[in-house]
Structures are given as C-alpha cells and as structure tokens.
Design a protein around this motif. Structure first.
Motif, mmCIF file in Angstrom:
data_model
loop_
_atom_site.group_PDB
_atom_site.id
_atom_site.type_symbol
_atom_site.label_atom_id
_atom_site.label_comp_id
_atom_site.label_asym_id
_atom_site.label_seq_id
_atom_site.Cartn_x
_atom_site.Cartn_y
_atom_site.Cartn_z
ATOM 1 N N UNK A 1 44.433 26.723 36.480
ATOM 2 C CA UNK A 1 44.806 25.362 36.151
ATOM 3 C C UNK A 1 44.020 24.862 34.952
ATOM 4 N N UNK A 2 43.206 25.749 34.346
ATOM 5 C CA UNK A 2 42.374 25.339 33.214
ATOM 6 C C UNK A 2 43.202 24.915 32.019
ATOM 7 N N UNK A 3 44.052 25.820 31.532
ATOM 8 C CA UNK A 3 44.855 25.538 30.347
ATOM 9 C C UNK A 3 44.016 25.651 29.085
ATOM 10 N N UNK A 4 44.719 25.714 27.957
ATOM 11 C CA UNK A 4 44.058 25.961 26.683
ATOM 12 C C UNK A 4 43.124 24.815 26.298
ATOM 13 N N UNK A 5 43.572 23.569 26.465
ATOM 14 C CA UNK A 5 42.744 22.430 26.044
ATOM 15 C C UNK A 5 41.490 22.316 26.897
ATOM 16 N N UNK A 6 41.685 22.454 28.214
ATOM 17 C CA UNK A 6 40.545 22.358 29.119
ATOM 18 C C UNK A 6 39.532 23.454 28.801
ATOM 19 N N UNK A 7 40.045 24.656 28.514
ATOM 20 C CA UNK A 7 39.151 25.772 28.208
ATOM 21 C C UNK A 7 38.419 25.493 26.899
ATOM 22 N N UNK A 8 39.164 24.959 25.904
ATOM 23 C CA UNK A 8 38.568 24.655 24.608
ATOM 24 C C UNK A 8 37.473 23.612 24.724
ATOM 25 N N UNK A 9 37.654 22.627 25.603
ATOM 26 C CA UNK A 9 36.668 21.561 25.787
ATOM 27 C C UNK A 9 35.550 21.982 26.739
ATOM 28 N N UNK A 10 35.670 23.204 27.273
ATOM 29 C CA UNK A 10 34.686 23.751 28.218
ATOM 30 C C UNK A 10 34.497 22.819 29.415
ATOM 31 N N UNK A 11 35.606 22.274 29.911
ATOM 32 C CA UNK A 11 35.517 21.412 31.085
ATOM 33 C C UNK A 11 35.066 22.254 32.275
ATOM 34 N N UNK A 12 34.298 21.637 33.205
ATOM 35 C CA UNK A 12 33.729 22.428 34.308
ATOM 36 C C UNK A 12 34.780 23.198 35.100
ATOM 37 N N UNK A 13 35.922 22.561 35.414
ATOM 38 C CA UNK A 13 36.890 23.291 36.232
ATOM 39 C C UNK A 13 37.520 24.439 35.465
ATOM 40 N N UNK A 14 37.594 24.293 34.107
ATOM 41 C CA UNK A 14 38.127 25.393 33.299
ATOM 42 C C UNK A 14 37.146 26.557 33.310
ATOM 43 N N UNK A 15 35.817 26.218 33.256
ATOM 44 C CA UNK A 15 34.814 27.295 33.272
ATOM 45 C C UNK A 15 34.845 28.014 34.618
ATOM 46 N N UNK A 16 35.000 27.226 35.678
ATOM 47 C CA UNK A 16 35.030 27.825 37.017
ATOM 48 C C UNK A 16 36.256 28.725 37.144
ATOM 49 N N UNK A 17 37.400 28.205 36.667
ATOM 50 C CA UNK A 17 38.639 28.976 36.770
ATOM 51 C C UNK A 17 38.540 30.260 35.947
ATOM 52 N N UNK A 18 37.850 30.205 34.802
ATOM 53 C CA UNK A 18 37.687 31.403 33.983
ATOM 54 C C UNK A 18 36.793 32.425 34.686
ATOM 55 N N UNK A 19 35.714 31.900 35.312
ATOM 56 C CA UNK A 19 34.819 32.811 36.069
ATOM 57 C C UNK A 19 35.588 33.499 37.177
ATOM 58 N N UNK A 20 36.389 32.707 37.904
ATOM 59 C CA UNK A 20 37.166 33.275 39.016
ATOM 60 C C UNK A 20 38.151 34.328 38.509
ATOM 61 N N UNK A 21 38.786 34.020 37.364
ATOM 62 C CA UNK A 21 39.767 34.950 36.799
ATOM 63 C C UNK A 21 39.099 36.273 36.432
ATOM 64 N N UNK A 22 37.912 36.199 35.793
ATOM 65 C CA UNK A 22 37.200 37.433 35.402
ATOM 66 C C UNK A 22 36.804 38.235 36.636
ATOM 67 N N UNK A 23 36.360 37.537 37.676
ATOM 68 C CA UNK A 23 35.949 38.231 38.902
ATOM 69 C C UNK A 23 37.151 38.924 39.534
ATOM 70 N N UNK A 24 38.298 38.239 39.546
ATOM 71 C CA UNK A 24 39.500 38.821 40.152
ATOM 72 C C UNK A 24 39.968 40.043 39.361
ATOM 73 N N UNK A 25 39.928 39.912 38.037
ATOM 74 C CA UNK A 25 40.353 41.024 37.169
ATOM 75 C C UNK A 25 39.457 42.244 37.424
#
Ligand code: ATP
Length: 271
Positions: free
Chosen positions: A112-136
C-alpha cells in the motif's frame, strides 16, 4: 499462517477471435491445494485459457470464480490481488533489473506504499518495503534461488530464469498459481527439480496449482486431476489413470499426430 489454496471454478467459458473459436463452453473445477493439469494438442486452447485466467483476455461468455469471486472483467493487476499468480512459458523478467528487483516489482501492486509514499519515505511505506524484501527472500530461499537475488536478470541461464519466474509469481502470495509449461526446454535433471518444486508448492503451501505442460510423464506423475482440451472444448476431466485410458483422449492425441504425419508424407515429393 499460509492462506489455503483457492477453489477455481471455470464455467462455460467461450473465447472467439475473428473466425476462430479458441475456447467453447469450457467448464471444470480445480480444488483447493491440488495440482490440476490442462493438456491438449497444439492449438487446443491452453494459452487462451491461461490468458482468460490472468485477466488478459475477456471471454465472450462464461464465468471464472476464485473462491466464489468473479474474475472476468478484472484488469490483470486486480486478478493478481485476487490471489492469482502466473509464471510464463518464456520467463517474463525485466532484463535490466536484478532478480530481487524483479521479484519486488511483482509484489509492488500488493503493497500500500505506492511511489509517492516510498519517495517521501513515509513510515508505512518503509515498513511495507521491509516486508516486501523479507517476503521476496523467503520465497527465493523456498525455491533455492536466493543466491541469484543480486544478479541482473539478463545474466540468468534459461533453466534458472524459469525457476526465478516461478519465484516472481509466488512472491505475489497467490492462492492459485498458473504454471505455463514450466519444464519446456529443460534437461532431464532440471525437470526432476521442477516436478519436486511444484509438488512442494502444493503440499507445503497448500497453493492450488494449474499446470499447462507438454511433458506427459511430468503431468501424469504429479497431477491429481487432468482436464483435456481439444479444439477449444473439454474432452474430459479426471485423475491421470482414467484420462490416459480414455478413448476420446487417445483419439485427440493420436488423431492429431496421425493427421500431422499424413500431411508430412503428402508434402514429400514422390520418389
Ligand atoms: N490472439 C489470437 N488471435 C487469433 N487467433 C488466436 C489468438 N490466440 C489464439 N488463437 C487461436 O485460438 C486457438 C487456440 O490457440 P491457443 O494458443 O490458446 O492454443 P494452445 O493449446 O495454447 O496451443 P499451443 O500448445 O500450441 O501453445 C488456435 O486456433 C489459435 O490459432
């Protein structure tokens, strides 16, 4: 806990192209957590069926339900979100990205991070990215391709690319996995690995697997049910033992092979 595999109900699916009926009234059910194969001679409609099941083709008629939810009319990314993952006949990765980046991209639309959230390094985007890397990483370890994560996809040999493409599909956390000729072009020892991988996906993850494959030894060795298509129609659905002794199935295969042989012999100049 792993979500159980989905029940796939294909009902009366008809696909027409100008002048060609690729699928006609196709109906079958794949039960949760089972391996269900779809076989048939060239041109029988297998690819058209997979394209319907992944939202690429919209059939003229019919319904496809995944655990009761209608799939027809959904765009491909919505089909992914519904729990349908697909590995392609020719591994479908971006050559310029690493294997890890390809696997992350596959998951992107689930986050649910999305490009803008990821670009702004919003906390939920960072969490979602961490989760995605762990799942991968977890999926890559499950399929034994974790040592390839940092490599550019373009550098993968054919067999590894196909295994990574299955990992890409699994990284989207599907409840139904579509495998399009996973053993095509593989050596015997690689086919044994593919067979074991498919078995583990169904047995250990309870994912429903729908398998299109020309290697009959592989299909009959691992599938609980087999649906046979010919000229876009279901000839029969049943367990491998029954399907291989079915007269109509034998006629579909031998009839087509016999016709091809006849065409070849007729195209030979008389000696
Ligand atoms: N985009 C398309 N436009 C027109 N006809 C098509 C299209 N896609 C498939 N067909 C036709 O529909 C029929 C079914 O083709 P399809 O590719 O689904 O069969 P298949 O079982 O996957 O064959 P193969 O084993 O050779 O891949 C064939 O007659 C094919 O020529």
């Amino acid at each position: 806990m792993t979500a159980p595999g989905a029940r796939l109900q294909v009902s009366d699916v008809t696909v027409r192209f100008a002048g060609v009926t690729a699928l006609s009234g196709v109906t079958f059910t794949a039960e949760p957590g089972t391996i269900h194969a779809v076989i048939g001679p060239n041109g029988a409609g297998k690819s058209s069926l997979f394209n319907v099941l992944s939202g690429i083709y919209k059939p003229a008629e019919g319904s496809v339900r995944v655990d009761g939810s209608e799939l027809i009319g959904l765009a491909p990314h919505r089909v992914t979100a519904l729990g349908v993952g697909r590995a392609f006949q020719n591994a479908s990765m971006f050559a310029g990205l690493t294997v890890e980046e390809n696997l992350l991209l596959g998951r992107h639309r689930l986050g649910r991070g999305g490009v803008f959230a990821a670009g702004l390094r919003l906390p939920y985007a960072r969490r979602s990215e961490r989760e995605a890397r762990a799942k991968v990483r977890e999926v890559a370890e499950f399929l034994g391709v974790d040592h390839l994560l940092a490599l550019p996809a373009a550098e993968l040999p054919y067999g590894e690319a196909k295994r990574v493409d299955i990992a890409r599909a699994l990284a989207t956390e599907p409840r139904l996995l579509l495998l399009d000729e996973p053993a095509a072009g593989m050596h015997t020892h690689e086919k044994v690995e593919v067979r074991d991988t498919i078995r583990r996906i169904a047995a250990e993850r309870q994912i429903t697997v729908l398998l299109v494959e020309h290697d009959m030894g592989l299909v009959m060795g691992i599938s609980e049910q087999v649906t046979v298509l010919d000229f876009g129609q279901v000839v029969t659905t049943g367990p491998p033992g029954r399907v291989t002794s079915d007269e109509a199935v034998i006629a579909a295969y031998l009839g087509r092979a016999g016709a091809a042989q006849k065409a070849r012999s007729e195209s030979q100049p008389p000696s």
